[in-house]
Write a protein that holds these residues in place. Sequence first.
Motif, PDB file in Angstrom:
ATOM      1  N   ASN A 153      -5.378   2.531  -4.342  1.00  0.00           N
ATOM      2  CA  ASN A 153      -4.159   3.242  -4.733  1.00  0.00           C
ATOM      3  C   ASN A 153      -3.520   2.647  -5.992  1.00  0.00           C
ATOM      4  O   ASN A 153      -2.391   3.001  -6.332  1.00  0.00           O
ATOM      5  CB  ASN A 153      -3.152   3.215  -3.578  1.00  0.00           C
ATOM      6  CG  ASN A 153      -3.518   4.174  -2.465  1.00  0.00           C
ATOM      7  OD1 ASN A 153      -3.350   5.387  -2.592  1.00  0.00           O
ATOM      8  ND2 ASN A 153      -4.055   3.643  -1.380  1.00  0.00           N
ATOM      9  N   LYS A 172       1.069   3.972  -3.089  1.00  0.00           N
ATOM     10  CA  LYS A 172       0.660   5.351  -2.839  1.00  0.00           C
ATOM     11  C   LYS A 172       1.623   6.347  -3.463  1.00  0.00           C
ATOM     12  O   LYS A 172       1.202   7.275  -4.159  1.00  0.00           O
ATOM     13  CB  LYS A 172       0.558   5.596  -1.330  1.00  0.00           C
ATOM     14  CG  LYS A 172      -0.688   5.036  -0.678  1.00  0.00           C
ATOM     15  CD  LYS A 172      -0.707   5.332   0.818  1.00  0.00           C
ATOM     16  CE  LYS A 172      -1.972   4.798   1.483  1.00  0.00           C
ATOM     17  NZ  LYS A 172      -1.981   5.043   2.947  1.00  0.00           N
ATOM     18  N   THR A 203       0.835  -1.203   0.000  1.00  0.00           N
ATOM     19  CA  THR A 203       0.000   0.000   0.000  1.00  0.00           C
ATOM     20  C   THR A 203       0.867   1.249   0.000  1.00  0.00           C
ATOM     21  O   THR A 203       0.596   2.215  -0.727  1.00  0.00           O
ATOM     22  CB  THR A 203      -0.935   0.001   1.219  1.00  0.00           C
ATOM     23  OG1 THR A 203      -1.746  -1.179   1.191  1.00  0.00           O
ATOM     24  CG2 THR A 203      -1.828   1.228   1.217  1.00  0.00           C
TER      25      THR A 203
END
Length: 708
Positions: free
Chosen positions: A516, A488, A484
Amino acid sequence: MTTPNPDNEFDWKAAEADVVDLRTRRPANWSADLDDERDEIGDAPVPVDLPTSRRTATRRPIIPAWLRSKAEAIAFARWFIGHYTYVFAYHLTRLPLYAGRLLVRAPRGVVRSISGTSHWVSDAEGRPIRLAAVRREDAADYLRLSRQRDDRVRLRTVILLLSAAFCLVSGTFLLTAAPRAVLYASLAVLMGVLGVIGSPADKPLVDVATVKPRVRKLTADVLMRAFLAAGLCKSDDPIVFPAPIMRDGPGWRAVIDLPYGIKADTAIKKRNDLAAGLDLDEVQVWPERVRGTAGSARRLALWVADEDPYAKESGLWPLISKGQVDVFESFPFGEDQRGRLVCLQLMFTSLLVGAIPRMGKTFAARVPALACALDPIVELHIYDGKGGQDWRAFERVAHRIGFGVRDEVVLALVEDLRALVAEMNRRYDTIATLPPDICPESKVTRAIAERRSLKLWPILVVIDEFQRHSGNPIYGAEIVSLLTELCKVGPSVGIMIVLATQKPDGKAVPTDLRDNIGTRFALKTMTWQSSEAVLGAGSYTAGHDSSRLQRAHKGVGILLGADDSGAVEDALTVRTHRTPLADIDAVIARARALREAAGTLSGQAAGEQPAEVAVSSLLDDILTVVPLGEPKVWSEAVAARLAELRPEVYGGWKPEQVAAALKPYGIPVGRQVWGTDPATGEKANRKGIHRDDIAAAVAERNQRRRAA
């Protein structure tokens, strides 16, 4: 970095006319003539500077490109000769069968001939009219019709007698004076004629050599009927055609203006209704928006295929045999329903591929991996959750690679992702020192990536069967958290992520991670919920549902975000190119040669084995920051200590993230813990954890490892 050898380049110019412009959903060589057509029909105001608009308009060639192409002419000649040679041979071998059918049907033909002749001579077709005169009791009309019938019968009887006399004379001549060959030929012709007359309507004499697809020729009347049936227009408010309906590749294309107030997006959502109105399969009907100056919110381009565009096998990846890739540019990914090339740009984004098993998920994920392998400056990190043969060839070019979900492979993945998060942070620090003229948008460019001293070359991370890693009871939560973080902010500094899963749900790919990822590709799924899990919220209501894709259409999926827009309404149905295992070895061999020539071969591909490391899990780290003398601790204190221990992993964590990370282990995180706030000195009850729960989870984990 040297310029690639032109002899080893993919012929982009030859394919340019067939490339889809993903921003406009039109061929790259699409003309702006529709602007002129709209002006002529009065659908839009005529520009004040009319000569300027004419000068800037793109002119279509007088002679179509396919007519000037030697390759197209040769291809057509080959098809023509091959097709009709096959048809001739097919029917030639069945001549005895056709002769037998004629012989069997000849007696019925005799009966039909006698019956038809008697009806004709007796004027049987006029009998209903005469009977109607009798029922009306109209004597005058009946007498007139009777005289007419008598005249017809006399004339037709004379014609019949003359014909019979001619046949008798001809038959006598054939039997007495004509050669035997002529006699037999005449008998064969007679039997053939009688056999054709005696053939049933539902049993044709000649078999079909080739089954032709059901082609729907588009006309204004056919389209009007379909749009009326779909409720997209009314009889007194019809659709309008701003351009002629014409052939477009293997199908028909019509540009349609819907009535004022009816949006083109509404028509796209009613694709099934349009297909039903055209009496065709949904897979043959493809509505799309016409955008730009030639379009409007109510202008629709409808392409109707002659046959199922995905019934035939997809073509090989264009770069299988030759070519090199610049990862900062787009590369071939597949074809749309019209057979036009669809390209994908992976740089500065991440890709999620989701599908049920055996629908081409691995093939789809392998295309961008192969493309990145053909750019020698890209560093590859590949992890195959299955451990079969699909990714074995990449061992020769991958910096890091792992197969299966054994503990040592999962540990290596966790360590690799941790290192990549640290590398991502280092890259941002490096970019911050670069002057604006070298790095104008705070992003990695080709020129920056080729400066090996900066260590900012692109990195690709591919994880196939991702659900096996994200569902790992020990490290799954940490793997998801690290990915993650990379998704991002990693793409801006050249870190690309490709995840492929056959379980596209919130558990296998959590929402925070999925949201994302900028590019999605959904092949066949079981439900619309799974489709929306891949493509994102709103995709189903926008008319994009991968559960409606057919199982027979392997490699066909809905692609979202390939044009860097991410808009759900801009999704495109794509069939990925095939990358068979037999051909991958040749691509990887070429990729390794490029890397050896550029001096970029590294990691495991260069023979460097990663050191054996004991990778700590989240549980181990919590035991490290929570000493034995502290049986209970607030969650916010745990988050702060973890961030201090490993800022590259836990930096910015809050109590909520600690709770989410511990949830897969079944550890209670909502217990009230009495403690003292170090900042204020106040005592209070707050949510926290018990150290014994963490220690018990670690002991259970270690026991499972020893048992394995």
